[in-house]
Scaffold this motif. Structure first.
Motif, short mmCIF file in Angstrom:
data_model
loop_
_atom_site.label_atom_id
_atom_site.label_comp_id
_atom_site.label_asym_id
_atom_site.label_seq_id
_atom_site.Cartn_x
_atom_site.Cartn_y
_atom_site.Cartn_z
N ASN A 158 1.61 -0.64 13.24
CA ASN A 158 1.14 -2.01 13.01
C ASN A 158 0.77 -2.30 11.56
OD1 ASN A 158 1.42 -2.71 15.72
ND2 ASN A 158 -0.63 -1.99 16.23
N VAL A 159 0.76 -1.28 10.71
CA VAL A 159 0.45 -1.48 9.29
C VAL A 159 1.71 -2.00 8.60
CG1 VAL A 159 -0.29 -0.41 7.15
CG2 VAL A 159 -1.31 0.32 9.32
N LEU A 160 1.63 -3.22 8.06
CA LEU A 160 2.82 -3.87 7.49
C LEU A 160 2.94 -3.71 5.99
CD1 LEU A 160 2.62 -7.24 9.48
CD2 LEU A 160 3.86 -5.14 10.09
N SER B 12 -12.91 -11.10 -7.20
CA SER B 12 -12.74 -9.70 -7.60
C SER B 12 -11.52 -9.15 -6.89
CB SER B 12 -13.98 -8.88 -7.26
OG SER B 12 -14.23 -8.91 -5.87
N ASP B 13 -11.06 -7.99 -7.34
CA ASP B 13 -9.87 -7.39 -6.73
C ASP B 13 -10.21 -6.82 -5.36
OD1 ASP B 13 -8.07 -7.96 -8.73
OD2 ASP B 13 -8.54 -6.16 -9.87
N GLU B 14 -9.30 -7.01 -4.44
CA GLU B 14 -9.42 -6.45 -3.10
C GLU B 14 -8.13 -5.73 -2.74
OE1 GLU B 14 -12.42 -9.26 -0.50
OE2 GLU B 14 -10.28 -9.70 -0.48
N LEU B 15 -8.27 -4.62 -2.06
CA LEU B 15 -7.11 -3.94 -1.48
C LEU B 15 -6.89 -4.53 -0.10
CD1 LEU B 15 -4.96 -1.71 -1.51
CD2 LEU B 15 -6.71 -0.14 -0.65
N ILE B 16 -5.76 -5.20 0.07
CA ILE B 16 -5.45 -5.88 1.33
C ILE B 16 -4.46 -5.04 2.11
CG2 ILE B 16 -4.63 -8.02 2.39
CD1 ILE B 16 -7.09 -8.41 0.66
N ILE B 17 -4.84 -4.61 3.30
CA ILE B 17 -3.95 -3.85 4.17
C ILE B 17 -3.55 -4.77 5.32
CG2 ILE B 17 -3.70 -1.80 5.61
CD1 ILE B 17 -5.91 -0.50 3.93
N GLU B 18 -2.32 -5.25 5.26
CA GLU B 18 -1.82 -6.17 6.27
C GLU B 18 -1.48 -5.41 7.55
OE1 GLU B 18 -1.61 -9.36 6.18
OE2 GLU B 18 -1.83 -9.84 4.05
N ARG B 19 -1.79 -6.04 8.70
CA ARG B 19 -1.48 -5.43 9.99
C ARG B 19 -1.02 -6.50 10.97
NH1 ARG B 19 -7.65 -3.54 11.59
NH2 ARG B 19 -8.69 -5.47 11.00
N ALA C 288 -2.74 1.25 -3.28
CA ALA C 288 -1.80 0.48 -2.46
C ALA C 288 -0.46 1.20 -2.36
CB ALA C 288 -1.62 -0.91 -3.05
N HIS C 289 0.00 1.76 -3.48
CA HIS C 289 1.28 2.47 -3.48
C HIS C 289 1.21 3.71 -2.59
CE1 HIS C 289 5.09 3.97 -5.01
NE2 HIS C 289 4.51 5.15 -5.18
N ARG C 290 0.12 4.44 -2.65
CA ARG C 290 -0.02 5.65 -1.84
C ARG C 290 -0.08 5.32 -0.35
NH1 ARG C 290 -4.93 9.00 -4.26
NH2 ARG C 290 -4.41 10.34 -2.47
N ILE C 291 -0.73 4.22 -0.01
CA ILE C 291 -0.79 3.81 1.40
C ILE C 291 0.60 3.44 1.90
CG2 ILE C 291 -1.63 2.03 2.97
CD1 ILE C 291 -4.22 1.99 1.30
N ARG C 292 1.33 2.65 1.12
CA ARG C 292 2.68 2.25 1.53
C ARG C 292 3.58 3.48 1.71
NH1 ARG C 292 1.89 -1.68 -2.51
NH2 ARG C 292 3.33 -0.59 -3.88
N ALA C 293 3.45 4.44 0.78
CA ALA C 293 4.27 5.65 0.87
C ALA C 293 3.90 6.48 2.08
CB ALA C 293 4.11 6.46 -0.41
N ALA C 294 2.60 6.58 2.36
CA ALA C 294 2.15 7.41 3.48
C ALA C 294 2.51 6.79 4.83
CB ALA C 294 0.64 7.63 3.39
N VAL C 295 2.36 5.48 4.92
CA VAL C 295 2.64 4.80 6.20
C VAL C 295 4.15 4.62 6.39
CG1 VAL C 295 2.29 2.65 7.47
CG2 VAL C 295 0.39 3.69 6.24
N GLY C 296 4.87 4.52 5.27
CA GLY C 296 6.32 4.34 5.36
C GLY C 296 6.73 2.91 5.60
N THR C 297 5.89 1.95 5.15
CA THR C 297 6.25 0.55 5.34
C THR C 297 7.40 0.19 4.44
OG1 THR C 297 5.46 -1.73 5.18
CG2 THR C 297 4.50 -0.18 3.65
N SER C 298 8.26 -0.70 4.95
CA SER C 298 9.40 -1.14 4.15
C SER C 298 9.05 -2.34 3.31
CB SER C 298 10.57 -1.50 5.07
OG SER C 298 10.18 -2.54 5.97
N SER C 299 7.82 -2.88 3.47
CA SER C 299 7.39 -4.05 2.73
C SER C 299 6.85 -3.61 1.38
CB SER C 299 6.32 -4.83 3.50
OG SER C 299 5.88 -5.93 2.76
N LYS C 300 7.52 -3.96 0.31
CA LYS C 300 7.13 -3.53 -1.02
C LYS C 300 6.94 -4.74 -1.92
CE LYS C 300 8.17 1.01 -0.42
NZ LYS C 300 7.51 2.22 -0.89
N PRO C 301 5.83 -4.80 -2.67
CA PRO C 301 5.68 -5.88 -3.64
C PRO C 301 6.76 -5.80 -4.70
CG PRO C 301 3.58 -4.82 -3.19
CD PRO C 301 4.65 -3.97 -2.55
N SER C 302 7.10 -6.95 -5.25
CA SER C 302 8.17 -7.00 -6.25
C SER C 302 7.82 -6.24 -7.50
CB SER C 302 8.48 -8.46 -6.60
OG SER C 302 7.32 -9.11 -7.09
N ALA C 303 6.52 -5.99 -7.73
CA ALA C 303 6.10 -5.30 -8.95
C ALA C 303 6.46 -3.84 -8.92
CB ALA C 303 4.58 -5.46 -9.15
#
Length: 202
Positions: free
Chosen positions: A61-63, A160-167, A186-201
Motif C-alpha cells: 500500500n506504500v505508493l 517546514s519540510d515534511e517527509l510525505i509517505i503516500e499510501r 525519501a530515496h531510501r524508502i522508495r528503494a526499500a519498498v520498491g515503489t515504481s513512483s519516482k519524483p522527476s528530480a
C-alpha cells in the motif's frame, strides 16, 4: 556506541510490533523520528509528533515517498475561508451601492403618493434595511480579507519540510524532517519498498 533514548525506545517498540517471521530490511534515523522498512510493512516512529507518534502501512500500500514544504493546514484553511467570505461580502456591498437599487426603491416610494400607507412604509423599511446592510457588508468584508492575509502569513511562517509517505486508501504519513537529510530518506524508502513512483528530480 551507546544508543540515543529515541533509538532505544524505537528499538524496544519495534521488537514488540514485529509479526512472526517479519524481518527489518532498512532503518532510517532522522532527527526526532525513525523509520523501519520490514519484509511486511513500513513503520514510522515519531516520539515528538503532535497527533500520532507511531504509524505503519503494509508494503503493497506504500505508493511513494517525497519531500514537501508544508505549514499548519488549519491556517491555510482559515485563510481561504476568510478570503472567500470577505470577497463575497465586499462584492455584495459594492453591488448594493452601485446598482442603483436603493435609489430606485426610494424614488418609487416618493413618486407614488396615491399608494397605500402600508406599502409606503414597507418600501421605506426595505430601503433602510438595505442601506444598513450595505454599510455593514463593506467593512466586515474588508476585515475578513485582512484576517485572511494574516492567516496566510502565519501559514507561510510555519512552513517546514515534511517527509510525505503516500499510501493507498489512507492519508499520508507526515514526518517533519531536516531538509539536508529529507531527500536521502525519501530515496531510501522508495528503494526499500520498491515503489515504481519516482519524483522527476531523481
Amino acid at each position: 556506541m551507546e544508543q540515543s533514548p529515541l533509538s532505544q525506545a524505537s528499538d524496544d517498540r519495534l521488537l514488540d510490533m514485529l509479526f512472526a517471521g517479519e524481518e527489518i530490511e532498512e532503518e532510517i534515523e532522522l532527527e526526532g523520528a525513525r523509520i523501519a522498512v520490514t519484509s511486511h510493512r513500513l513503520l514510522a516512529f515519531m516520539p515528538d509528533g503532535g497527533e500520532r507518534r507511531f504509524d505503519h502501512e503494509d508494503r503493497p500500500n506504500v505508493l511513494d515517498a517525497r519531500v514537501q514544504a508544508a505549514g499548519r493546514p488549519d491556517y491555510l484553511s482559515w485563510s481561504v475561508k476568510s478570503f472567500v467570505y470577505g470577497l463575497l461580502l465586499v462584492g455584495c456591498g459594492y453591488l448594493l451601492n452601485s446598482s442603483g437599487l436603493l435609489t430606485a426603491f426610494d424614488s418609487a416610494r416618493s413618486a407614488d403618493q396615491q399608494a397605500l400607507l402600508a406599502v409606503q412604509q414597507m418600501v421605506g423599511t426595505m430601503v433602510s434595511a438595505f442601506s444598513l446592510l450595505a454599510s455593514i457588508l463593506l467593512p466586515v468584508g474588508g476585515v475578513l480579507i485582512l484576517v485572511a492575509l494574516v492567516f496566510a502569513v502565519l501559514y507561510f511562517m510555519t512552513r517546514s519540510d515534511e517527509l510525505i509517505i503516500e499510501r493507498a486508501g489512507r492519508d499520508p504519513i507526515r514526518i517533519p524532517v531536516d531538509s539536508s537529510e529529507a531527500e536521502d530518506a525519501a530515496h531510501r524508502i522508495r528503494a526499500a519498498v520498491g515503489t515504481s513512483s519516482k519524483p522527476s528530480a531523481d
